[in-house]
Design a protein around this motif. Sequence first.
Motif, mmCIF file in Angstrom:
data_model
loop_
_atom_site.group_PDB
_atom_site.id
_atom_site.type_symbol
_atom_site.label_atom_id
_atom_site.label_comp_id
_atom_site.label_asym_id
_atom_site.label_seq_id
_atom_site.Cartn_x
_atom_site.Cartn_y
_atom_site.Cartn_z
ATOM 1 N N ASP A 7 37.210 41.678 33.409
ATOM 2 C CA ASP A 7 38.266 42.511 33.993
ATOM 3 C C ASP A 7 39.618 42.257 33.346
ATOM 4 O OD1 ASP A 7 36.462 43.686 35.664
ATOM 5 O OD2 ASP A 7 36.940 42.449 37.418
ATOM 6 N N ARG A 8 39.920 41.012 33.037
ATOM 7 C CA ARG A 8 41.249 40.668 32.540
ATOM 8 C C ARG A 8 41.362 40.855 31.025
ATOM 9 N NH1 ARG A 8 44.523 37.536 35.848
ATOM 10 N NH2 ARG A 8 45.389 36.426 34.051
ATOM 11 N N PHE A 9 40.476 40.207 30.260
ATOM 12 C CA PHE A 9 40.558 40.266 28.800
ATOM 13 C C PHE A 9 39.185 39.907 28.243
ATOM 14 C CE2 PHE A 9 41.719 39.667 24.529
ATOM 15 C CZ PHE A 9 42.989 40.196 24.331
ATOM 16 N N PRO A 10 38.356 40.880 27.914
ATOM 17 C CA PRO A 10 36.990 40.563 27.453
ATOM 18 C C PRO A 10 37.010 39.745 26.160
ATOM 19 C CG PRO A 10 37.213 42.896 28.013
ATOM 20 C CD PRO A 10 38.595 42.314 28.002
ATOM 21 N N VAL A 11 36.398 38.562 26.204
ATOM 22 C CA VAL A 11 36.247 37.710 25.026
ATOM 23 C C VAL A 11 34.810 37.195 24.996
ATOM 24 C CG1 VAL A 11 38.665 37.005 24.923
ATOM 25 C CG2 VAL A 11 37.054 35.667 26.274
ATOM 26 N N HIS A 12 34.482 36.501 23.901
ATOM 27 C CA HIS A 12 33.135 35.943 23.746
ATOM 28 C C HIS A 12 33.018 34.678 24.606
ATOM 29 C CE1 HIS A 12 29.284 35.393 21.968
ATOM 30 N NE2 HIS A 12 29.585 34.239 21.400
ATOM 31 N N VAL A 13 31.960 34.617 25.431
ATOM 32 C CA VAL A 13 31.745 33.490 26.344
ATOM 33 C C VAL A 13 30.431 32.809 25.980
ATOM 34 C CG1 VAL A 13 31.447 32.765 28.742
ATOM 35 C CG2 VAL A 13 33.020 34.637 28.187
ATOM 36 N N LEU A 14 30.487 31.475 25.796
ATOM 37 C CA LEU A 14 29.302 30.668 25.546
ATOM 38 C C LEU A 14 29.018 29.839 26.802
ATOM 39 C CD1 LEU A 14 29.991 29.330 21.925
ATOM 40 C CD2 LEU A 14 28.515 31.214 22.597
ATOM 41 N N VAL A 15 27.798 29.911 27.310
ATOM 42 C CA VAL A 15 27.409 29.193 28.522
ATOM 43 C C VAL A 15 26.463 28.062 28.142
ATOM 44 C CG1 VAL A 15 26.327 29.359 30.791
ATOM 45 C CG2 VAL A 15 27.661 31.282 29.900
ATOM 46 N N TRP A 16 26.806 26.845 28.572
ATOM 47 C CA TRP A 16 25.930 25.684 28.373
ATOM 48 C C TRP A 16 25.298 25.375 29.736
ATOM 49 C CZ3 TRP A 16 26.400 22.501 23.685
ATOM 50 C CH2 TRP A 16 25.428 21.495 23.618
ATOM 51 N N PRO A 17 24.042 25.710 29.951
ATOM 52 C CA PRO A 17 23.440 25.524 31.276
ATOM 53 C C PRO A 17 23.222 24.050 31.596
ATOM 54 C CG PRO A 17 21.797 26.289 29.697
ATOM 55 C CD PRO A 17 23.124 26.316 28.983
ATOM 56 N N VAL A 18 23.612 23.649 32.814
ATOM 57 C CA VAL A 18 23.434 22.269 33.274
ATOM 58 C C VAL A 18 23.098 22.294 34.768
ATOM 59 C CG1 VAL A 18 25.037 21.317 31.572
ATOM 60 C CG2 VAL A 18 25.904 22.036 33.800
ATOM 61 N N ALA A 55 39.938 29.571 37.427
ATOM 62 C CA ALA A 55 39.826 29.044 36.066
ATOM 63 C C ALA A 55 39.728 30.170 35.052
ATOM 64 C CB ALA A 55 38.593 28.138 35.975
ATOM 65 N N ALA A 56 38.964 31.233 35.386
ATOM 66 C CA ALA A 56 38.880 32.383 34.473
ATOM 67 C C ALA A 56 40.245 33.041 34.317
ATOM 68 C CB ALA A 56 37.853 33.377 35.003
ATOM 69 N N GLU A 57 41.036 33.116 35.393
ATOM 70 C CA GLU A 57 42.374 33.713 35.300
ATOM 71 C C GLU A 57 43.305 32.844 34.455
ATOM 72 O OE1 GLU A 57 43.590 34.199 39.297
ATOM 73 O OE2 GLU A 57 42.239 35.887 39.711
ATOM 74 N N MET A 58 43.136 31.522 34.524
ATOM 75 C CA MET A 58 43.966 30.647 33.683
ATOM 76 C C MET A 58 43.574 30.729 32.216
ATOM 77 S SD MET A 58 44.155 27.151 35.932
ATOM 78 C CE MET A 58 44.979 27.082 37.523
ATOM 79 N N ALA A 59 42.306 31.007 31.937
ATOM 80 C CA ALA A 59 41.829 30.952 30.555
ATOM 81 C C ALA A 59 42.299 32.142 29.740
ATOM 82 C CB ALA A 59 40.297 30.876 30.532
ATOM 83 N N VAL A 60 42.386 33.333 30.350
ATOM 84 C CA VAL A 60 42.741 34.533 29.574
ATOM 85 C C VAL A 60 43.858 35.277 30.288
ATOM 86 C CG1 VAL A 60 40.478 34.812 28.519
ATOM 87 C CG2 VAL A 60 40.915 35.840 30.731
ATOM 88 N N PRO A 61 44.738 35.939 29.546
ATOM 89 C CA PRO A 61 45.762 36.779 30.168
ATOM 90 C C PRO A 61 45.183 38.131 30.571
ATOM 91 C CG PRO A 61 46.021 36.810 27.801
ATOM 92 C CD PRO A 61 44.884 35.880 28.080
ATOM 93 N N VAL A 62 46.018 38.971 31.200
ATOM 94 C CA VAL A 62 45.608 40.318 31.569
ATOM 95 C C VAL A 62 45.896 41.240 30.393
ATOM 96 C CG1 VAL A 62 45.906 42.208 33.208
ATOM 97 C CG2 VAL A 62 46.082 39.835 33.988
ATOM 98 N N LYS A 63 44.844 41.904 29.918
ATOM 99 C CA LYS A 63 44.993 42.753 28.732
ATOM 100 C C LYS A 63 45.938 43.915 28.999
ATOM 101 C CE LYS A 63 42.307 45.243 25.269
ATOM 102 N NZ LYS A 63 40.945 45.644 24.819
#
Length: 545
Positions: free
Chosen positions: A169-180, A271-279
């Motif tokens: 919603d805010r700024f689509p970027v590439h996300v890598l998920v490390w499952p734990v 945390a997602a809101e802190m990581a990326v700005p609003v496009k």
Amino acid sequence: MTSFFSDDSPTNLAEFTVSELSGSIKRTIETAFDHVRVRGEISGYRGQHSSGHAYFSLKDDKSRIDAVIWKGSFSKLKYRPEEGMEVIATGRITTFPGSSKYQIVIEQMEPAGAGALMALIEERKRRLGAEGLFDPATKQLLPYMPKVIGVVTSPTGAVIRDILHRIADRFPVHVLVWPVKVQGEGCGEEVANAIHGFNAMDPVGEIPRPDVLIVARGGGSLEDLWGFNDEIVVRAAAASVIPLISAVGHETDWTLIDYAADVRAPTPTGAAEMAVPVKADLVAQVANLAARLSGASARQMETRRQGLRALARALPSLDQLLALPRRRFDEAAAGLGRGLELNTMAKRRAFERAASRLSPDMLARRLGERRQRITERAAMAERIVERMIDRLRGRVTGADAVLRNVPVRLRTQMDRSRDRLDGLIRRSDSALANELRAHRATLSGHERMLQSLSYKNVLMRGYAVIRDAADRPVSRAAALSAGAAISIEFADGRLRAVTEGGDGSPVQPSSSPEAPAAGAVAPARPAAPRASRKSDPPAGQGSLF
């Protein structure tokens, strides 16, 4: 003294060996205490032994009991033992016959209530804080616009969906998920390995390394979040070179990773809101800045244009600028003729003064003086030579008289020395002749080798050397242009030629062949056509033949 007992007195007691008695005691204790729960404080814990087992003691204010956790049970513990930690241990009592001691073999262990967990967290926080792992000066700034975000969380929970939805919603970027795993046994090791794994990725590899990390988990009890209080997780977060956001639990939940992380988020969504700005905000801000820049540029250009017009009005006209130089030029042109006349008159007077000092009588007088001086010097030289000849003649006469008086023995010695000298001369002549022959043979070998390596031998096999107008060898067709003068050296002579374009027409040699470098030879016969090779120039390149 009278003895009341004797060695051979009869008795009905059974007789045991030490091993039998120790084994009986061991079986009795293990049967009576095969499953017990003991509450006490861990004492003497020094970590796992090299074998993987852990040895320590449990104590209270009055007693102490030895404890051991075998390697297989240690890896299954949910809470790892620490010095001074009050725990409830479940296991069985056994003895060690080798030293007549008993101990508890712990199979399960948990802290003695939530208060013990909080005390353990506070003690661990104090110890890790003393090492500088929570120092605010070591915190890193989050990148303003990351290209790749790494998320360490469970791949099946609602947390990852909330993070992905918020980032999209805010700024689509590439996300890598490390499952734990985010709770339970092995949770801390998997989270720490994920953080280390992201940091170990190659920044320019096939999978790009994240610019920021998010360690996230939903809310839960203190026991559910205990894996994020593990020391290995805290150290991994503090050592991360990638900026790390901790989003574990709800806003009221605090774990030790929150202190070690660079930024703590109240929730995973935060945390997602802190990581990326609003496009959309960035687009609007860029549009606003572009409009302000355009307006500022227009105003600046108008200000510069007005200043230029003011300066143009202040400048003098072209006639005013050229008036003074034009007047100076006219004055110089008017005085040029008069100056040339005065300069010519001055040069003529100087020439006349110099000519007045020259006359034939003066030249003849100087020549006579020089001739007389030469005659005197020649006569003086003759006299000096005559005196030197007389002096040398006297020396020769004296030496001849001395030689005539040399004794016969001296003459005999001189004859012997002369014979020895003649022998040495003959030997030196022979050695010199041998040396010359050896050098001549070596020189002949070098000459033969030089002849075998000479490019003339290559020319004898049908090859030719192309040289440009400066007589430099040409090794590539691209180095020549159409119409260039060249010379072609064959084994028996040279020809001059002129290059043509890439139409494939042959080049006609000139009518006057150039003489070869060493002697005149007959013109070379045309070479027989040879099969096409890979090194021949492609079509359209042009040909010299």
